[in-house]
Design a protein around this motif. Structure first.
Motif, PDB file in Angstrom:
ATOM      1  N   ILE A   1       0.804  -1.225   0.000  1.00 11.46           N
ATOM      2  CA  ILE A   1       0.000   0.000   0.000  1.00 11.46           C
ATOM      3  C   ILE A   1       0.837   1.275   0.000  1.00 11.46           C
ATOM      4  O   ILE A   1       0.406   2.289  -0.516  1.00 11.46           O
ATOM      5  CB  ILE A   1      -1.002   0.045   1.173  1.00 11.46           C
ATOM      6  N   VAL A   2       2.054   1.218   0.572  1.00 14.08           N
ATOM      7  CA  VAL A   2       2.856   2.440   0.634  1.00 14.08           C
ATOM      8  C   VAL A   2       3.721   2.603  -0.616  1.00 14.08           C
ATOM      9  O   VAL A   2       3.631   3.604  -1.316  1.00 14.08           O
ATOM     10  CB  VAL A   2       3.727   2.469   1.901  1.00 14.08           C
ATOM     11  N   ALA A   3       4.546   1.599  -0.917  1.00 13.78           N
ATOM     12  CA  ALA A   3       5.438   1.706  -2.069  1.00 13.78           C
ATOM     13  C   ALA A   3       4.641   1.641  -3.380  1.00 13.78           C
ATOM     14  O   ALA A   3       4.834   2.464  -4.266  1.00 13.78           O
ATOM     15  CB  ALA A   3       6.487   0.598  -2.017  1.00 13.78           C
ATOM     16  N   ASP A   4       3.746   0.657  -3.477  1.00  8.08           N
ATOM     17  CA  ASP A   4       2.977   0.483  -4.713  1.00  8.08           C
ATOM     18  C   ASP A   4       1.732   1.374  -4.773  1.00  8.08           C
ATOM     19  O   ASP A   4       1.100   1.498  -5.826  1.00  8.08           O
ATOM     20  CB  ASP A   4       2.539  -0.982  -4.866  1.00  8.08           C
ATOM     21  N   THR A   5       1.349   1.986  -3.647  1.00  9.83           N
ATOM     22  CA  THR A   5       0.114   2.788  -3.576  1.00  9.83           C
ATOM     23  C   THR A   5      -1.090   2.003  -4.064  1.00  9.83           C
ATOM     24  O   THR A   5      -1.984   2.540  -4.713  1.00  9.83           O
ATOM     25  CB  THR A   5       0.229   4.090  -4.408  1.00  9.83           C
ATOM     26  N   ARG A   6      -1.116   0.708  -3.786  1.00 13.24           N
ATOM     27  CA  ARG A   6      -2.216  -0.119  -4.274  1.00 13.24           C
ATOM     28  C   ARG A   6      -2.760  -1.011  -3.174  1.00 13.24           C
ATOM     29  O   ARG A   6      -2.049  -1.365  -2.231  1.00 13.24           O
ATOM     30  CB  ARG A   6      -1.730  -1.024  -5.411  1.00 13.24           C
ATOM     31  N   MET A   7      -3.995  -1.417  -3.345  1.00 17.28           N
ATOM     32  CA  MET A   7      -4.604  -2.359  -2.416  1.00 17.28           C
ATOM     33  C   MET A   7      -4.304  -3.783  -2.879  1.00 17.28           C
ATOM     34  O   MET A   7      -4.023  -4.024  -4.048  1.00 17.28           O
ATOM     35  CB  MET A   7      -6.122  -2.158  -2.382  1.00 17.28           C
ATOM     36  N   CYS A   8      -4.408  -4.720  -1.947  1.00 17.43           N
ATOM     37  CA  CYS A   8      -4.404  -6.133  -2.309  1.00 17.43           C
ATOM     38  C   CYS A   8      -5.740  -6.416  -2.997  1.00 17.43           C
ATOM     39  O   CYS A   8      -6.799  -6.141  -2.440  1.00 17.43           O
ATOM     40  CB  CYS A   8      -4.272  -6.976  -1.035  1.00 17.43           C
ATOM     41  N   PRO A   9      -5.715  -6.919  -4.243  1.00 14.67           N
ATOM     42  CA  PRO A   9      -6.972  -7.126  -4.972  1.00 14.67           C
ATOM     43  C   PRO A   9      -7.928  -8.085  -4.257  1.00 14.67           C
ATOM     44  O   PRO A   9      -9.149  -7.898  -4.319  1.00 14.67           O
ATOM     45  CB  PRO A   9      -6.518  -7.693  -6.322  1.00 14.67           C
ATOM     46  N   CYS A  10      -7.391  -9.086  -3.585  1.00 19.03           N
ATOM     47  CA  CYS A  10      -8.240 -10.058  -2.890  1.00 19.03           C
ATOM     48  C   CYS A  10      -8.944  -9.438  -1.692  1.00 19.03           C
ATOM     49  O   CYS A  10     -10.029  -9.867  -1.308  1.00 19.03           O
ATOM     50  CB  CYS A  10      -7.436 -11.282  -2.477  1.00 19.03           C
ATOM     51  N   THR A  11      -8.331  -8.412  -1.103  1.00 18.52           N
ATOM     52  CA  THR A  11      -8.970  -7.710   0.011  1.00 18.52           C
ATOM     53  C   THR A  11     -10.127  -6.855  -0.492  1.00 18.52           C
ATOM     54  O   THR A  11     -11.211  -6.848   0.097  1.00 18.52           O
ATOM     55  CB  THR A  11      -7.938  -6.832   0.749  1.00 18.52           C
ATOM     56  N   VAL A  12      -9.907  -6.138  -1.588  1.00 18.66           N
ATOM     57  CA  VAL A  12     -10.981  -5.327  -2.162  1.00 18.66           C
ATOM     58  C   VAL A  12     -12.153  -6.229  -2.540  1.00 18.66           C
ATOM     59  O   VAL A  12     -13.316  -5.937  -2.227  1.00 18.66           O
ATOM     60  CB  VAL A  12     -10.490  -4.559  -3.411  1.00 18.66           C
ATOM     61  N   LEU A  13     -11.854  -7.348  -3.191  1.00 15.90           N
ATOM     62  CA  LEU A  13     -12.917  -8.276  -3.601  1.00 15.90           C
ATOM     63  C   LEU A  13     -13.549  -8.961  -2.395  1.00 15.90           C
ATOM     64  O   LEU A  13     -14.769  -9.165  -2.355  1.00 15.90           O
ATOM     65  CB  LEU A  13     -12.357  -9.323  -4.567  1.00 15.90           C
ATOM     66  N   GLY A  14     -12.725  -9.314  -1.407  1.00 18.04           N
ATOM     67  CA  GLY A  14     -13.217 -10.024  -0.231  1.00 18.04           C
ATOM     68  C   GLY A  14     -14.242  -9.229   0.564  1.00 18.04           C
ATOM     69  O   GLY A  14     -15.146  -9.807   1.165  1.00 18.04           O
ATOM     70  N   ALA A  15     -14.096  -7.904   0.571  1.00 15.63           N
ATOM     71  CA  ALA A  15     -15.043  -7.060   1.303  1.00 15.63           C
ATOM     72  C   ALA A  15     -16.440  -7.151   0.702  1.00 15.63           C
ATOM     73  O   ALA A  15     -17.440  -6.975   1.387  1.00 15.63           O
ATOM     74  CB  ALA A  15     -14.566  -5.607   1.299  1.00 15.63           C
ATOM     75  N   ALA A  16     -16.516  -7.460  -0.594  1.00 14.95           N
ATOM     76  CA  ALA A  16     -17.815  -7.608  -1.265  1.00 14.95           C
ATOM     77  C   ALA A  16     -18.033  -9.046  -1.714  1.00 14.95           C
ATOM     78  O   ALA A  16     -18.717  -9.307  -2.697  1.00 14.95           O
ATOM     79  CB  ALA A  16     -17.895  -6.653  -2.454  1.00 14.95           C
ATOM     80  N   ALA A  17     -17.483  -9.991  -0.957  1.00 15.39           N
ATOM     81  CA  ALA A  17     -17.483 -11.403  -1.372  1.00 15.39           C
ATOM     82  C   ALA A  17     -18.880 -11.972  -1.601  1.00 15.39           C
ATOM     83  O   ALA A  17     -19.068 -12.837  -2.464  1.00 15.39           O
ATOM     84  CB  ALA A  17     -16.738 -12.248  -0.345  1.00 15.39           C
ATOM     85  N   GLN A  18     -19.858 -11.479  -0.863  1.00 12.77           N
ATOM     86  CA  GLN A  18     -21.223 -12.019  -0.986  1.00 12.77           C
ATOM     87  C   GLN A  18     -21.851 -11.701  -2.341  1.00 12.77           C
ATOM     88  O   GLN A  18     -22.860 -12.292  -2.708  1.00 12.77           O
ATOM     89  CB  GLN A  18     -22.122 -11.483   0.142  1.00 12.77           C
ATOM     90  N   ASP A  19     -21.269 -10.758  -3.059  1.00 12.04           N
ATOM     91  CA  ASP A  19     -21.823 -10.392  -4.360  1.00 12.04           C
ATOM     92  C   ASP A  19     -20.933 -10.876  -5.507  1.00 12.04           C
ATOM     93  O   ASP A  19     -21.139 -10.512  -6.659  1.00 12.04           O
ATOM     94  CB  ASP A  19     -21.971  -8.864  -4.450  1.00 12.04           C
ATOM     95  N   LEU A  20     -19.937 -11.703  -5.180  1.00 15.59           N
ATOM     96  CA  LEU A  20     -18.977 -12.158  -6.193  1.00 15.59           C
ATOM     97  C   LEU A  20     -19.477 -13.431  -6.886  1.00 15.59           C
ATOM     98  O   LEU A  20     -20.111 -14.269  -6.256  1.00 15.59           O
ATOM     99  CB  LEU A  20     -17.651 -12.461  -5.495  1.00 15.59           C
ATOM    100  N   PRO A  21     -19.171 -13.585  -8.189  1.00 13.47           N
ATOM    101  CA  PRO A  21     -19.440 -14.854  -8.857  1.00 13.47           C
ATOM    102  C   PRO A  21     -18.704 -15.967  -8.096  1.00 13.47           C
ATOM    103  O   PRO A  21     -17.561 -15.745  -7.659  1.00 13.47           O
ATOM    104  CB  PRO A  21     -18.852 -14.668 -10.252  1.00 13.47           C
ATOM    105  N   PRO A  22     -19.317 -17.153  -7.955  1.00 12.47           N
ATOM    106  CA  PRO A  22     -18.755 -18.248  -7.153  1.00 12.47           C
ATOM    107  C   PRO A  22     -17.299 -18.550  -7.479  1.00 12.47           C
ATOM    108  O   PRO A  22     -16.483 -18.768  -6.579  1.00 12.47           O
ATOM    109  CB  PRO A  22     -19.642 -19.441  -7.528  1.00 12.47           C
ATOM    110  N   GLN A  23     -16.973 -18.514  -8.754  1.00  8.37           N
ATOM    111  CA  GLN A  23     -15.613 -18.812  -9.203  1.00  8.37           C
ATOM    112  C   GLN A  23     -14.598 -17.826  -8.632  1.00  8.37           C
ATOM    113  O   GLN A  23     -13.493 -18.215  -8.225  1.00  8.37           O
ATOM    114  CB  GLN A  23     -15.626 -18.731 -10.746  1.00  8.37           C
ATOM    115  N   VAL A  24     -14.976 -16.549  -8.602  1.00  9.08           N
ATOM    116  CA  VAL A  24     -14.088 -15.518  -8.067  1.00  9.08           C
ATOM    117  C   VAL A  24     -14.032 -15.610  -6.542  1.00  9.08           C
ATOM    118  O   VAL A  24     -12.955 -15.523  -5.947  1.00  9.08           O
ATOM    119  CB  VAL A  24     -14.551 -14.112  -8.505  1.00  9.08           C
ATOM    120  N   ALA A  25     -15.187 -15.809  -5.915  1.00 11.76           N
ATOM    121  CA  ALA A  25     -15.238 -15.932  -4.455  1.00 11.76           C
ATOM    122  C   ALA A  25     -14.335 -17.062  -3.983  1.00 11.76           C
ATOM    123  O   ALA A  25     -13.654 -16.944  -2.953  1.00 11.76           O
ATOM    124  CB  ALA A  25     -16.680 -16.167  -4.001  1.00 11.76           C
TER     125      ALA A  25
END
Lengths: 175, 175
Positions: free
Chosen positions: A88-112
DNA sequence: ACCTGAACACCGTTCAAGT
DNA sequence: ACCTGAACACCGTTCAAGT
């Protein structure tokens, strides 16, 4: 893997790290890599396939990264605090799995399923590095939450405030 | 506030808790409350307005809830662990500001500002309840991360594993 | 093997029109 | 004051057509 497949995944990952599953479109990705959106579908039939592929690759490279860091520093707390901080500091980016995980209940099963695999990999690895299961769970929760809060507050110092005492307590025990 | 405005916000909140900003549409909300999508726009001109209103209401009710809980139990750690646990275990729902906060970089400025206000309110309140700023930051990070991980793993027991030791260490100090 | 344009039902938003 | 239908540019997805 073809260059085009890799370029598409790179573009998708960047956008997922910012906006999650709803935060990218095939037409945007297409423009990023210089083809038409129907060509993106040739490489990844559906949005699910593309997002799942990005998560799977992230899990693999993250796993290797944590192994390498642990070889240089045998304190798992310091390794995980530092590695996620770099994201988050050097790359200024989030972990993609964390962003997706927060909305996991709305994710396609394959992605979840791929997002779930990422967190399972993390917990398993921390335990294999010597921490008890509960401590591993607490440590990873603190780091993931610190990432989310830093992102929401737009202030990376929040991550350090949340994690500094983890390192201090660790040093106190070692001393 | 009109009944219709409240009904629209209720429907939007439920969907935001599941899928974030990209996880709801005006046409879905309209069907939820029994009007046409153009009528939803009459009450909330844009999607930004609706999401921001939901966040603002959540922050207010959460603030009141934490105050009430603290009056009955003067241990802030126990209060916060329990209150956030009730959200995901009893209600089976995520905190909407956490779902949105994970994708904050892709949020309309108006919504991002409300999400930020939520986390600022939380930190300020924990400090006012007696914890040092760093401890408040670490505690809240652990709870938010535990929520995200429980959601991603589809297993609320993860939240308990991540937070049990917080309570045990607290009791050890008190004893 | 890889790319494209056109089409489909969906989305947020606007607006003139209704009551 | 509140609701609606039609229109716009957008979205994921499909598919016949190109090279």
């Amino acid at each position: 893997m073809s260059d085009m497949k890799t370029a598409i995944m790179d573009a998708a990952q960047k956008r997922i790290q910012i906006g999650g599953f709803g935060g990218f479109s095939f037409r945007e990705i297409a423009e990023d890599v210089g083809v038409k959106s129907s060509s993106v579908h040739y490489h990844f039939p559906t949005k699910d396939d593309l997002a799942a592929a990005v998560c799977r690759r992230w899990t693999e490279t993250a796993s290797d990264h944590f192994d390498a860091a642990f070889e240089k520093d045998s304190d798992p707390v310091r390794v995980w605090v530092k590695t996620l901080r770099d994201t988050i500091v050097a790359d200024t980016r989030m972990c993609p799995c964390t962003v997706l995980g927060a909305a996991a209940q709305d994710l396609p099963p394959q992605v979840a399923a791929e997002v779930k695999r990422f967190f399972e990999m993390c917990l398993k690895k921390i335990v294999s590095q010597g921490l008890p299961a509960k401590a591993a769970n607490e440590l990873l929760s603190t780091l993931i939450g610190a990432m989310v809060m830093s992102n929401a507050l737009g202030d990376t110092a929040t991550y350090d405030r949340a994690t500094n005492d983890l390192l201090r307590r660790r040093k106190a025990v070692a001393a």
